[in-house]
Design an enzyme around this catalytic site. Structure first.
Site, PDB file in Angstrom:
ATOM      1  N   SER A 245       0.805  -1.332  -0.090  1.00 43.34           N
ATOM      2  CA  SER A 245       0.081  -0.065   0.180  1.00 43.34           C
ATOM      3  C   SER A 245       1.032   1.258   0.010  1.00 43.34           C
ATOM      4  O   SER A 245       2.167   1.170   0.027  1.00 43.34           O
ATOM      5  CB  SER A 245      -1.021  -0.112   1.262  1.00 43.34           C
ATOM      6  OG  SER A 245      -0.019   0.235   2.409  1.00 43.34           O
ATOM      7  N   LYS A 246       0.353   2.243   0.121  1.00 39.71           N
ATOM      8  CA  LYS A 246       1.112   3.521   0.137  1.00 39.71           C
ATOM      9  C   LYS A 246       1.873   3.736   1.213  1.00 39.71           C
ATOM     10  O   LYS A 246       2.948   4.303   0.951  1.00 39.71           O
ATOM     11  CB  LYS A 246      -0.131   4.800   0.096  1.00 39.71           C
ATOM     12  CG  LYS A 246      -0.709   4.887  -1.049  1.00 39.71           C
ATOM     13  CD  LYS A 246      -1.387   6.600  -1.036  1.00 39.71           C
ATOM     14  CE  LYS A 246      -2.118   6.723  -2.207  1.00 39.71           C
ATOM     15  NZ  LYS A 246      -3.416   6.652  -1.703  1.00 39.71           N
ATOM     16  N   ARG A 247       1.769   3.214   2.259  1.00 36.35           N
ATOM     17  CA  ARG A 247       2.819   2.993   3.333  1.00 36.35           C
ATOM     18  C   ARG A 247       3.975   2.760   3.061  1.00 36.35           C
ATOM     19  O   ARG A 247       4.993   2.936   3.628  1.00 36.35           O
ATOM     20  CB  ARG A 247       2.113   1.976   4.604  1.00 36.35           C
ATOM     21  CG  ARG A 247       1.198   2.699   5.540  1.00 36.35           C
ATOM     22  CD  ARG A 247       0.904   1.494   6.497  1.00 36.35           C
ATOM     23  NE  ARG A 247       0.337   0.318   5.793  1.00 36.35           N
ATOM     24  CZ  ARG A 247       0.880  -0.920   5.820  1.00 36.35           C
ATOM     25  NH1 ARG A 247       2.039  -0.993   6.488  1.00 36.35           N
ATOM     26  NH2 ARG A 247       0.497  -1.815   5.374  1.00 36.35           N
ATOM     27  N   HIS A 248       4.134   1.807   1.854  1.00 38.13           N
ATOM     28  CA  HIS A 248       5.375   1.157   1.550  1.00 38.13           C
ATOM     29  C   HIS A 248       6.111   2.088   0.636  1.00 38.13           C
ATOM     30  O   HIS A 248       7.031   1.951  -0.072  1.00 38.13           O
ATOM     31  CB  HIS A 248       5.346  -0.050   0.754  1.00 38.13           C
ATOM     32  CG  HIS A 248       4.843  -1.032   1.755  1.00 38.13           C
ATOM     33  ND1 HIS A 248       3.419  -1.509   1.697  1.00 38.13           N
ATOM     34  CD2 HIS A 248       5.319  -2.012   2.749  1.00 38.13           C
ATOM     35  CE1 HIS A 248       3.305  -2.461   2.485  1.00 38.13           C
ATOM     36  NE2 HIS A 248       4.372  -2.661   3.316  1.00 38.13           N
ATOM     37  N   GLY A 249       5.647   3.357   0.493  1.00 38.35           N
ATOM     38  CA  GLY A 249       6.306   4.365  -0.439  1.00 38.35           C
ATOM     39  C   GLY A 249       5.594   4.243  -1.732  1.00 38.35           C
ATOM     40  O   GLY A 249       4.242   4.031  -1.976  1.00 38.35           O
TER      41      GLY A 249
END
Ligand code: GLU
Length: 484
Positions: A245-249
């Site tokens: 997800s976006k959390r991973h960059g």
């Protein structure tokens, strides 16, 4: 009867196109291309609150950039409401669906009671027992209702092309809602109606839809429609083993575009996220992907996104691409890049750089020394590579040899340097490192002699002489670096 392959990618425009979506689009595209079928794009924009035009544009642009071109016009689900409602009416007429007048509060209570008694919640089916006249009365009284599917007894089975045989007891499926009280049909209904009307033969999508499939098969059966084949693709995890997800960059396709990845590299990498080609080959052109791809070789196991691997794949594609293609792409990415520099010179820089760098953007950021003399010298490298008076002597000797050199080529530049090193009884690398620092100001870069050949005699001699004046100062001072 064998139907020509027709697949579709059906994103909801509630966000940008991320890697998972792009991989789904790619596998559909490959499957269609391999079987000489059609690949369609359907925008599932029925969630009016969350769907946005900007996301439609973004998804379309991302697919185009990737080269995943679809056949025919884009189908917008929001324009197909009449067909969806018609299907709901048909199901009601055939007594395969029923109106449910239960209020939100009533349903909430049912749910709470089920949770209290430790049972999984399913709608009680209360409204199934309403008589025709009760229903009429409620409709005339403008009581809001939703429409639920009447789940028959029995079992629903199908064979997923990736997950294999799957069977579900129908009693485990709730009488789920196919049309909300605001009159809008729900996803499971619309997807069946659209896939059926579009004559989709293979539904290839993320594994998060695996549990929806038995519900959809029930609807196909009740509407008397042909059931397509299904293939559910494994989840993509981040390096922490959580759903990517976006959390991973970076996870949006356009971010990879902006970062300077080549579309063919991203496609190659995405193909390897879940697909096992069963050979040692890892670098594929799109045509090779089409030829080699087999849906049966897609694994159930979740795939893990690895940015380092993506970078490696990207570097391989950079090296394989023509400098002309890379030039055009760099200019599209950054229209002002070296706009006043001769194109042939830029193409030669790309020839040299593409073998060692991984992304287009690195050609832009790591080529300054091709255009200007070093303003500063990397201080750490200066301390390490320009350590003592012998370096000055070596460089002076190299300058002397180079100024007499008539044929200025990679080869002659190298042999002069090696001869000198031998004569002075030092390792050639000592001189190579110092020359690189003098010419580029930094410790790493493309082949030194190749870049010197391209820069030409005048520039190289000038830079070596300037370095000879400025670099020894660093030895005498404690300053962090020698700058202009
Ligand atoms: N709009 C759905 C999604 O984005 C499509 C699912 C499907 O392919 O059936 O998840």
């Amino acid at each position: 009867m064998k139907y020509p392959v027709r697949v579709r990618f059906a994103p909801s425009p509630t966000g940008t196109l991320h890697l998972g979506g792009a991989r789904t689009a790619l596998f559909n595209y490959l499957y269609a291309a391999k079987h000489k079928g059609c690949f369609h794009l359907r925008i599932e924009d029925t969630d009016v609150k969350r769907s946005k035009q900007e996301y439609v544009d973004e998804i379309r642009d991302s697919l185009r950039w990737l080269g995943l071109n679809w056949d025919g016009p884009i189908v917008f689900q929001s324009e197909r409401k009449t067909n969806h409602r018609y299907a709901v009416r048909q199901l009601l007429k055939a007594d395969k669906a029923y109106r449910c007048f239960c209020t939100v509060e009533e349903l909430k209570k049912e749910r709470e009671n089920a949770i209290k008694s430790g049972m999984g919640y399913q709608y009680s089916g209360k409204c199934l027992d309403l008589t025709l006249s009760q229903i009429k009365l409620k409709i005339n009284g403008a009581e809001p209702f939703c429409v639920r599917l009447k789940i028959p007894r029995g079992m629903t089975k199908f064979t997923d092309l990736i997950y294999g045989k799957i069977s579900v007891m129908n009693k485990e499926i709730d009488d789920f809602i196919i049309q909300r009280s605001d009159g809008n049909p729900t996803y499971n209904l619309t997807v069946v109606v659209d896939d059926s009307d579009m004559e989709i033969t293979h539904v290839i999508r993320g594994e998060d839809h695996l549990t929806n499939t038995p519900k959809q098969i029930l609807i196909y059966k009740m509407l008397g429609k042909r059931i397509p084949k299904f293939a559910h693709l494994p989840m993509i995890l981040g390096p922490d083993m959580k759903r990517l997800s976006k959390r991973h960059g970076a996870s949006g396709v356009q971010e990879f575009h902006r970062q300077g990845y080549l579309p063919q590299a991203l496609l190659n990498y995405l193909a390897l996220l879940g697909w096992n080609p069963d050979t040692d080959q890892e670098i594929f052109t799109v045509d090779e992907l089409i030829n080699n791809f087999r849906i049966e070789q897609v694994q159930k196991k979740a795939a893990v996104f690895d940015e380092k691997k993506l970078l490696w794949v990207s570097g391989q594609h950079m090296a394989q691409s023509s400098s002309k293609e890379l030039f055009d792409r760099i200019r599209r990415l950054n229209p002002d890049w070296q706009i006043d520099t001769d194109k042939d010179y830029l193409l030669r820089i790309i020839d040299i750089q593409k073998k060692r760098i991984k992304k287009l953007s690195e050609i832009i950021t790591q080529s300054d020394f091709f255009f200007e003399d070093p303003g500063t010298y990397d201080p750490k490298t200066a301390k390490k590579r320009w350590r003592d008076e012998t370096i000055n002597k070596l460089i002076r000797g190299y300058i002397h040899r180079l100024s007499q050199l008539e044929e200025w080529t990679e080869k002659t530049l190298e042999s002069e340097l090696r001869e000198l090193a031998e004569e002075m009884n030092v390792g050639a690398s000592k001189l190579i490192h110092a020359t690189r620092l003098a010419i580029t100001g930094i410790p790493h870069g493309p082949s030194l002699f190749l870049l010197m050949e391209l820069l030409g005699k005048a520039i190289c001699l000038r830079r070596l002489k300037v370095a000879l004046e400025r670099l020894p100062l660093l030895l005498d001072s404690d300053e962090e670096g020698v700058g202009s």
